[in-house]
Design a protein around this motif. Sequence first.
Motif, PDB file in Angstrom:
ATOM      1  N   UNK A  67      -4.707  -3.362   3.142  1.00  0.00           N
ATOM      2  CA  UNK A  67      -5.769  -2.766   3.952  1.00  0.00           C
ATOM      3  C   UNK A  67      -6.025  -1.320   3.562  1.00  0.00           C
ATOM      4  N   UNK A  68      -4.946  -0.564   3.317  1.00  0.00           N
ATOM      5  CA  UNK A  68      -5.101   0.830   2.885  1.00  0.00           C
ATOM      6  C   UNK A  68      -5.842   0.907   1.552  1.00  0.00           C
ATOM      7  N   UNK A  69      -5.514   0.000   0.641  1.00  0.00           N
ATOM      8  CA  UNK A  69      -6.208  -0.037  -0.640  1.00  0.00           C
ATOM      9  C   UNK A  69      -7.708  -0.244  -0.420  1.00  0.00           C
ATOM     10  N   UNK A  70      -8.058  -1.220   0.405  1.00  0.00           N
ATOM     11  CA  UNK A  70      -9.479  -1.485   0.660  1.00  0.00           C
ATOM     12  C   UNK A  70     -10.139  -0.310   1.374  1.00  0.00           C
ATOM     13  N   UNK A  71      -9.404   0.375   2.223  1.00  0.00           N
ATOM     14  CA  UNK A  71      -9.943   1.570   2.867  1.00  0.00           C
ATOM     15  C   UNK A  71     -10.243   2.631   1.818  1.00  0.00           C
ATOM     16  N   UNK A  72      -9.327   2.820   0.863  1.00  0.00           N
ATOM     17  CA  UNK A  72      -9.558   3.785  -0.219  1.00  0.00           C
ATOM     18  C   UNK A  72     -10.766   3.397  -1.061  1.00  0.00           C
ATOM     19  N   UNK A  73     -11.007   2.100  -1.181  1.00  0.00           N
ATOM     20  CA  UNK A  73     -12.121   1.600  -1.987  1.00  0.00           C
ATOM     21  C   UNK A  73     -13.446   1.604  -1.211  1.00  0.00           C
TER      22      UNK A  73
END
Length: 181
Positions: A67-73
């Motif tokens: 989820x954090x990765x997708x937030x960064x993206x």
Amino acid sequence: MDSSSLSSSPDESAISEAMTLAGKARQLDARGSHYEAERFFHRALELIDPSVPTSHATLASIWNSLGELYLHMGRFDEAEQWFTKSLDISGSIRDLKEISTSRENLARVQRAQSELLKAKALKMMGAPDDMRCGNYSCCRGLLRTTDLCICGGCKAAFYCSHSCQKDDYERHKRYCQHEMS
């Protein structure tokens, strides 16, 4: 003692390998290699059997990191999906640290989408004993409401200290100023 008692079970081995892959994925994410990190996270998830209760804490952690990765993206819908999954499984195993982290991350999605009241409501769900500082790099862990100060601008972000609020200002100001205008 026989040799079978010294070796790890297939589930433990898979969880260990999944955590190694997830660690590499987090490093890739930190370096900005988001698509490669995404592949590593999904490979890690393929190794874990969600029906095995001992894997639930690992799943919650990996789902939260994805989820954090997708937030960064900037892929907010996907980020919200993974944070919600992490929150659900964390709640089922009563992992307060992961619950708090997932809830904070869901609030981050809401703030990124300028839904400051929803973000604040998510943060307050942890009151009074399991809240987190709004500075994502703060390492203090779980805090009590009385240990936090609320942002004077948007009234939706909570910080453990003035220095944490100051460190987070560059990221936070666009959401805070949006609400104030």
